[in-house]
Write an enzyme that holds these catalytic residues in place. Sequence first.
Site, short mmCIF file in Angstrom:
data_model
loop_
_atom_site.label_atom_id
_atom_site.label_comp_id
_atom_site.label_asym_id
_atom_site.label_seq_id
_atom_site.Cartn_x
_atom_site.Cartn_y
_atom_site.Cartn_z
N LYS A 175 0.95 -1.20 0.03
CA LYS A 175 -0.08 0.10 0.22
C LYS A 175 0.68 1.44 -0.04
O LYS A 175 2.05 1.28 0.33
CB LYS A 175 -0.83 -0.05 1.41
CG LYS A 175 -0.12 0.13 2.51
CD LYS A 175 0.31 1.45 3.11
CE LYS A 175 0.92 1.44 4.31
NZ LYS A 175 1.65 2.63 4.69
N ASP A 229 -2.83 -1.96 9.84
CA ASP A 229 -2.65 -2.17 8.20
C ASP A 229 -3.14 -3.47 7.57
O ASP A 229 -3.55 -3.42 6.28
CB ASP A 229 -1.31 -1.67 7.45
CG ASP A 229 -0.80 -0.31 7.95
OD1 ASP A 229 -1.47 0.44 8.18
OD2 ASP A 229 0.25 -0.17 7.99
O1 C5P Z 1 -0.46 -1.49 14.30
P1 C5P Z 1 1.06 -1.86 14.02
O2 C5P Z 1 1.57 -3.08 14.76
O3 C5P Z 1 1.31 -2.01 12.70
O4 C5P Z 1 1.82 -0.72 14.50
C1 C5P Z 1 3.13 -0.60 14.73
C2 C5P Z 1 3.48 0.81 15.83
O5 C5P Z 1 3.20 1.83 15.01
C3 C5P Z 1 2.59 0.61 17.02
O6 C5P Z 1 3.49 -0.31 17.88
C4 C5P Z 1 3.02 2.20 17.33
O7 C5P Z 1 4.03 2.51 17.76
C5 C5P Z 1 2.83 2.79 15.83
N1 C5P Z 1 1.41 2.93 15.43
C6 C5P Z 1 0.87 4.35 16.10
N2 C5P Z 1 -0.50 4.55 15.84
C7 C5P Z 1 -1.06 4.13 14.59
C8 C5P Z 1 -0.41 2.87 14.11
C9 C5P Z 1 0.89 2.66 14.70
O8 C5P Z 1 1.45 5.02 16.76
N3 C5P Z 1 -2.20 4.39 14.35
#
Ligand code: C5P
Length: 317
Positions: free
Chosen positions: A25, A152
């Site tokens: 993406k 995502d």
């Molecule tokens: O959801 P995902 O595991 O991909 O997110 C990885 C990291 O990115 C999270 O632990 C956080 O530190 C950051 N993140 C965030 N806010 C979001 C998505 C991700 O702070 N909406």
Amino acid sequence: MTGFGWHRCALRLRAVTVTAHAPAKVNLTLSVGPLEADGYHRLTTVYHALTLHDSVTAMPAVRPSIEMKLEVAGLVPDGDDNLAMRAVYALADATGHKPHVSLTVTKRIPIAAGLAGGSADAAAALVACNELWQTGLSTEELADVARGLGSDVPFALYGGTMLGTGRGDQLAPVLTPGTAAGSLHWVLAVSDEGLSTPAVYRRLDELRGTDAGRAEAELPRDMLLALRAGDIDGIAAAMTNDLQEAAAAMRPGLRRTLQAGLEYGATAALVTGSGPTCVFLSETKETADNLAVALSAEGVCSRVLRATGPARGAHLA
Ligand code: C5P
């Protein structure tokens, strides 16, 4: 074995091997709001799926296992920490099925690049195992499982162009009759050295300082209107990413890469997600091809890739 026996055996083998593809993406917009108590920022983003994709093949096995076939630079966990394996366990939990599967992940999406490659692998693993195990979950039910795996991952299931809110996991389709005017042509400038998503979000919070808690994620009205109208210049003008400054602060060379793309004719240039991939929108296939050649020659990145969008979400091969 007779020739007929061989044929039947091959058919049976094929029937129990399931492959699914899932897209990378880009974020056409990414507006980051405050950090909440759950450790995530509230955000508003327009996701856009690319033809660049990873593939996951699932086969029955006596125990869960994973094999990585890397067509890109870098390292990914090849055990239970891998997001595709976590998807296997999550689907097994949700359906009561044993997680007995052997996964082979073919990675073409650059790693830690802001292109949601790990999320694509998780989405492809969900679709492949759902088929292999005949667990019959709908895309919406798979998306509920996906939400627990990463912000995502639900989008990698749906693909297309979608508005993401919440942590990025709450999705609504975006009207894009503009696709009738043709796909969008993208050039991707990839770095072989990835950036950590949590580190980039932390840097953004540092840059915002005491204002960190006050910024609200904004609805990308101009982008939604431009997409609906199929207006490439409007899409280009509305492309924004709140994480770009943070990514560029951690990797100053990105500013030069973005500038080079604009000088060589890109309609728009932006860091995607938490970076470090820079994405360039081009008016036509020809201008994108020329831009890809020029950026490769300029040496402002490790590799240059081409893709178009929007592309389908995770689907069986
Ligand atoms: O959801 P995902 O595991 O991909 O997110 C990885 C990291 O990115 C999270 O632990 C956080 O530190 C950051 N993140 C965030 N806010 C979001 C998505 C991700 O702070 N909406």
